[in-house]
Design a protein around this motif. Structure first.
Motif, mmCIF file in Angstrom:
data_model
loop_
_atom_site.group_PDB
_atom_site.id
_atom_site.type_symbol
_atom_site.label_atom_id
_atom_site.label_comp_id
_atom_site.label_asym_id
_atom_site.label_seq_id
_atom_site.Cartn_x
_atom_site.Cartn_y
_atom_site.Cartn_z
ATOM 1 N N ASN A 40 0.840 -1.200 0.064
ATOM 2 C CA ASN A 40 0.019 0.009 -0.157
ATOM 3 C C ASN A 40 1.008 1.309 0.056
ATOM 4 O O ASN A 40 1.839 1.461 0.781
ATOM 5 C CB ASN A 40 -0.886 0.202 1.143
ATOM 6 C CG ASN A 40 -1.830 -1.123 1.154
ATOM 7 O OD1 ASN A 40 -2.319 -1.576 0.209
ATOM 8 N ND2 ASN A 40 -2.280 -1.680 2.271
ATOM 9 N N SER A 42 0.884 5.686 -0.858
ATOM 10 C CA SER A 42 0.069 6.870 -0.950
ATOM 11 C C SER A 42 0.057 7.116 -2.345
ATOM 12 O O SER A 42 0.844 7.273 -3.177
ATOM 13 C CB SER A 42 0.926 8.173 -0.109
ATOM 14 O OG SER A 42 0.868 7.879 1.033
ATOM 15 N N ASP A 46 -1.217 13.217 -2.034
ATOM 16 C CA ASP A 46 -2.226 13.093 -0.911
ATOM 17 C C ASP A 46 -1.670 11.875 -0.046
ATOM 18 O O ASP A 46 -2.078 10.751 -0.476
ATOM 19 C CB ASP A 46 -3.686 13.112 -1.344
ATOM 20 C CG ASP A 46 -4.686 13.131 -0.338
ATOM 21 O OD1 ASP A 46 -4.208 12.860 0.882
ATOM 22 O OD2 ASP A 46 -5.627 13.351 -0.652
ATOM 23 N N GLU A 47 -0.893 12.094 0.917
ATOM 24 C CA GLU A 47 -0.499 10.983 1.877
ATOM 25 C C GLU A 47 -1.599 10.238 2.600
ATOM 26 O O GLU A 47 -1.192 9.097 3.043
ATOM 27 C CB GLU A 47 0.309 11.768 2.989
ATOM 28 C CG GLU A 47 1.738 12.317 2.356
ATOM 29 C CD GLU A 47 2.720 11.065 1.755
ATOM 30 O OE1 GLU A 47 2.643 10.098 2.551
ATOM 31 O OE2 GLU A 47 3.199 11.229 0.737
ATOM 32 N N GLU A 48 -2.805 10.814 2.609
ATOM 33 C CA GLU A 48 -3.881 10.349 3.330
ATOM 34 C C GLU A 48 -4.637 8.924 2.735
ATOM 35 O O GLU A 48 -5.340 8.203 3.036
ATOM 36 C CB GLU A 48 -4.833 11.404 3.908
ATOM 37 C CG GLU A 48 -4.387 11.962 4.953
ATOM 38 C CD GLU A 48 -5.385 13.107 5.753
ATOM 39 O OE1 GLU A 48 -6.571 12.933 5.322
ATOM 40 O OE2 GLU A 48 -4.971 13.968 6.333
ATOM 41 N N ILE A 49 -4.356 9.303 1.293
ATOM 42 C CA ILE A 49 -5.100 8.279 0.258
ATOM 43 C C ILE A 49 -4.129 7.229 0.136
ATOM 44 O O ILE A 49 -3.074 7.613 -0.647
ATOM 45 C CB ILE A 49 -5.723 8.840 -0.913
ATOM 46 C CG1 ILE A 49 -6.890 9.930 -0.442
ATOM 47 C CG2 ILE A 49 -6.426 8.092 -1.825
ATOM 48 C CD1 ILE A 49 -7.387 10.831 -1.586
ATOM 49 N N LYS A 50 -4.546 5.906 -0.059
ATOM 50 C CA LYS A 50 -3.389 4.976 -0.301
ATOM 51 C C LYS A 50 -4.282 4.079 -1.254
ATOM 52 O O LYS A 50 -5.198 3.928 -1.485
ATOM 53 C CB LYS A 50 -3.289 3.913 1.127
ATOM 54 C CG LYS A 50 -2.952 4.686 2.218
ATOM 55 C CD LYS A 50 -1.280 5.213 2.213
ATOM 56 C CE LYS A 50 -1.020 5.745 3.518
ATOM 57 N NZ LYS A 50 0.112 6.383 3.477
#
Length: 59
Positions: A40, A42, A46-50
């Motif tokens: 998984n 990023s 956008d580091e929050e969406i993997k």
């Protein structure tokens, strides 16, 4: 990443894969690997969406 490129265009994630490439047989021996994010990761910008991506065909 193996054989995949990602880019963000506005609100869309664009993933490019060359379907003619192969990276050998999977560990199970049941499929041939075409592309992988290798876990998984990023998405760009956008580091929050993997994303976790595996593309393969039957061996």
């Amino acid at each position: 990443m193996k054989n995949m490129e990602m880019r963000r265009e506005g609100t869309k994630l664009i993933i490019e894969v060359d379907l003619t490439q192969e990276f050998g047989i999977s560990k199970s021996g049941k499929s041939t690997i075409i592309a992988s994010s290798e876990g998984n990761i990023s998405i760009p910008g956008d580091e929050e969406i993997k994303i976790g991506l595996n593309i393969y065909r039957k061996a």
